[in-house]
Design a protein around this motif. Structure first.
Motif, mmCIF file in Angstrom:
data_model
loop_
_atom_site.group_PDB
_atom_site.id
_atom_site.type_symbol
_atom_site.label_atom_id
_atom_site.label_comp_id
_atom_site.label_asym_id
_atom_site.label_seq_id
_atom_site.Cartn_x
_atom_site.Cartn_y
_atom_site.Cartn_z
ATOM 1 N N GLU A 1 65.053 15.236 1.317
ATOM 2 C CA GLU A 1 64.713 14.263 0.273
ATOM 3 C C GLU A 1 64.549 12.870 0.862
ATOM 4 O OE1 GLU A 1 63.785 13.182 -3.624
ATOM 5 O OE2 GLU A 1 63.945 15.129 -2.632
ATOM 6 N N ALA A 2 65.424 12.541 1.827
ATOM 7 C CA ALA A 2 65.307 11.228 2.475
ATOM 8 C C ALA A 2 63.978 11.107 3.228
ATOM 9 C CB ALA A 2 66.482 11.018 3.426
ATOM 10 N N GLN A 3 63.588 12.152 3.912
ATOM 11 C CA GLN A 3 62.306 12.136 4.639
ATOM 12 C C GLN A 3 61.143 12.000 3.645
ATOM 13 O OE1 GLN A 3 61.605 12.077 7.887
ATOM 14 N NE2 GLN A 3 63.798 11.992 8.368
ATOM 15 N N ARG A 4 61.247 12.671 2.518
ATOM 16 C CA ARG A 4 60.167 12.582 1.518
ATOM 17 C C ARG A 4 60.052 11.164 0.956
ATOM 18 N NH1 ARG A 4 59.083 12.712 -3.704
ATOM 19 N NH2 ARG A 4 61.277 12.585 -4.289
ATOM 20 N N LEU A 5 61.198 10.538 0.683
ATOM 21 C CA LEU A 5 61.177 9.180 0.162
ATOM 22 C C LEU A 5 60.620 8.184 1.181
ATOM 23 C CD1 LEU A 5 64.607 9.132 -1.719
ATOM 24 C CD2 LEU A 5 62.323 9.217 -2.734
ATOM 25 N N LEU A 6 60.965 8.398 2.453
ATOM 26 C CA LEU A 6 60.454 7.519 3.495
ATOM 27 C C LEU A 6 58.949 7.674 3.679
ATOM 28 C CD1 LEU A 6 63.267 7.791 6.190
ATOM 29 C CD2 LEU A 6 62.752 5.836 4.732
#
Length: 257
Positions: free
Chosen positions: A252-257
């Motif tokens: 999820e963090a990678q997607r938000l970034l």
């Protein structure tokens, strides 16, 4: 709970093998009794600690239950447990072939005792070493044997996901248990025999109590093994599910970034 669960098995096992030691401590078949009783209880250990496993799970996730609620809750899953442990893990066949020894000649008894029965018990132990948490899945997770609804995880898929990634570690734990539990059983047995010799408990009995001491020692070790297995199950679940949550958060963090 361990006593309640073990007493019926002890009665069955002594009915099957008691004839080997009916002539007191000097029986020619005493060593054979110890060997066959060990095979029987080792095969029955997981099925014979169902009440204990259910109580541990409820005490950890829900709250402490009474004896009656624990027994009733365990019995609701008994058909699945009997099929999984009794048939697939060979408790039933081991009982059946042990029963045959009551009516067989001496040659057949020794062939059965030192070839067929050990092979069956060793096979069941190997399955239990690689797939040890079936009781927890059936009793605590209430995993269905077959999933009628799409997306619902059935027993086979859940077993693969829970045991698959930890196969090497589970095998190592199984080997450790195989080394430790026999020593614990012998220690319990030695304590009982020492107390008996000091207090002379069997003074009015026509036969020795040592065969009963061996049965009780085996079941005490089985109860200890059930607690260790439950803690191992909790450990594996915490690490697997915690790792899964961490991976999802990273994704999820990678997607938000």
């Amino acid at each position: 709970l361990l006593v309640l669960n073990a007493i019926p098995w002890m009665a069955i096992d002594y009915w099957l093998l008691g004839w080997l030691v009916n002539d007191a401590i000097d029986s020619d078949y005493l060593a054979l009794y110890y060997w066959l009783m060990t095979l029987l209880i080792v095969s029955q250990a997981q099925l014979g600690t169902t009440f204990l496993t259910y109580y541990l799970g409820q005490a950890m996730f829900v709250g402490r239950l009474g004896i009656r609620e624990t027994v009733l809750g365990s019995l609701r899953a008994s058909p699945y447990m009997l099929w999984n442990q009794g048939a697939l893990r060979l408790v039933g066949p081991v009982l059946f072939f042990t029963w045959l020894t009551r009516y067989a000649d001496e040659e057949f008894i020794f062939v059965m005792s030192f070839s067929w029965l050990p092979i069956m018990v060793a096979t069941a132990l190997l399955i239990r070493t690689l797939r040890p948490f079936t009781s927890e899945m059936l009793l605590l997770e209430k995993t269905p044997i077959r999933s009628g609804k799409s997306g619902l995880i059935n027993f086979s898929r859940r077993s693969s996901s829970l045991h698959g990634s930890a196969g090497g570690e589970l095998f190592a734990r199984g080997l450790t248990s195989a080394l430790f539990l026999p020593l614990m059983t012998i220690a319990f047995y030695a304590v009982f025999c020492s107390v008996d010799s000091v207090l002379n408990l069997a003074v009015d009995s026509e036969s020795s109590w040592a065969p009963w001491f061996w049965m009780v020692a085996l079941w005490l070790a089985a109860g200890f093994a059930a607690v260790v297995r439950f803690l191992s199950y909790i450990d594996i679940r915490i690490r697997q599910e915690g790792w899964a949550v961490e991976l999802k958060l990273r994704a999820e963090a990678q997607r938000l970034l």
